[in-house]
Scaffold this active site. Structure first.
Site, PDB file in Angstrom:
ATOM      1  N   LYS A  22      48.774  53.296  34.877  1.00 36.30           N
ATOM      2  CA  LYS A  22      47.829  52.257  34.624  1.00 36.30           C
ATOM      3  C   LYS A  22      46.504  53.141  34.375  1.00 36.30           C
ATOM      4  O   LYS A  22      46.115  53.892  35.507  1.00 36.30           O
ATOM      5  CB  LYS A  22      47.351  51.035  35.204  1.00 36.30           C
TER       6      LYS A  22
HETATM    7  C1  E4P Z   1      44.635  43.829  35.463  1.00 35.59           C
HETATM    8  O1  E4P Z   1      46.158  44.273  34.793  1.00 35.59           O
HETATM    9  C2  E4P Z   1      43.764  43.016  36.397  1.00 35.59           C
HETATM   10  O2  E4P Z   1      44.759  43.317  37.556  1.00 35.59           O
HETATM   11  C3  E4P Z   1      43.735  41.522  36.515  1.00 35.59           C
HETATM   12  O3  E4P Z   1      44.069  41.005  34.937  1.00 35.59           O
HETATM   13  C4  E4P Z   1      42.159  41.373  36.973  1.00 35.59           C
HETATM   14  O4  E4P Z   1      42.332  40.432  37.556  1.00 35.59           O
HETATM   15  P1  E4P Z   1      41.328  39.540  38.509  1.00 35.59           P
HETATM   16  O5  E4P Z   1      39.986  40.147  37.707  1.00 35.59           O
HETATM   17  O6  E4P Z   1      41.572  37.931  38.203  1.00 35.59           O
HETATM   18  O7  E4P Z   1      40.739  40.428  39.158  1.00 35.59           O
END
Ligand code: E4P
Length: 218
Positions: A87
């Protein structure tokens, strides 16, 4: 549509996996910290534990923000397990890193995407997944779902293979709306997946069936 769960909590990952509809997991440094997972070795071991529970892709985020650091960290993460997807944040060196991993055949998830332009760049760089954060856009009174629609049109116009991973999903309606728009994947909390199960008419209908069956059996 693929369902990913957005957590580093092993019990919740197992619960979603046991439902039989889970296609993968996304994590991020905040989610790992929430589970109290710190230190390089513990983090690696935790990713391995997640890979043992699920069959699909497991996104593991780099902490470095410079190209060389991202390459080094991403290579090490990818070497951990074949299910690991590296990522990478949507920053300038991140775009270069996406191209580097794509050229090596290593899967990537481009994270922290908030505009169609960023999603176009990620696809051009060969990202396997692009993660527009719809909940965080909603939080600032911007239409997160409209962004998914825009990216869908752009990717379809040119046949980009990058999968649209609707991220920062907060609730069940987000999941349904993303499915209507044609997001390839959604990642959200366990509650957003389990919410799909629920309908009051299912509950009352089942209660009636069981009561009628019990009466007839008397
Ligand atoms: C994406 O991969 C992130 O981990 C995630 O969806 C972030 O979400 P949040 O805005 O609820 O922290």
């Amino acid at each position: 549509m693929k369902f990913f769960i957005d957590t580093a909590n092993l019990a919740q990952i197992k619960e979603a996996q046991d439902l039989g509809v889970l296609d993968g997991v996304t994590t991020n440094p905040s989610l790992m910290a929430k589970e109290g997972i710190t230190g390089a070795e513990n983090v690696k071991n935790h990713y391995l534990k997640i890979c043992e529970i699920v069959d699909g892709d497991v996104s593991a985020e780099v902490i470095a923000t410079d190209l060389e650091g991202m390459k080094k960290e991403g290579d090490a993460l990818a070497a951990l397990h074949p299910q690991i997807v590296v990522k990478i944040p949507m920053i300038k060196d991140g775009v270069k890193a996406l191209k580097y991993f794509s050229d090596k055949g290593i899967k990537t998830n481009c994270t922290l995407v908030f505009s169609a332009g960023q999603a176009l760049l990620a696809a051009k760089a060969g990202a396997s997944y692009v993660s527009p954060f719809i909940g965080r856009l909603d939080d600032i009174s911007t239409d997160g779902l409209a962004l998914i629609e825009q990216i869908r049109i752009i990717y379809d116009n040119y046949g980009f293979a990058t999968e649209i991973l609707a991220a920062s999903v907060r609730h069940t309606m987000h999941v349904i709306e993303c499915a209507e728009i044609g997001a390839d994947v959604m990642t959200g909390p366990l509650s957003s997946i389990e919410g799909l199960l629920k309908h009051p008419l299912t509950d009352s209908g089942l209660a009636t069936f069981l009561a009628d069956h019990a009466k007839a059996a008397q």
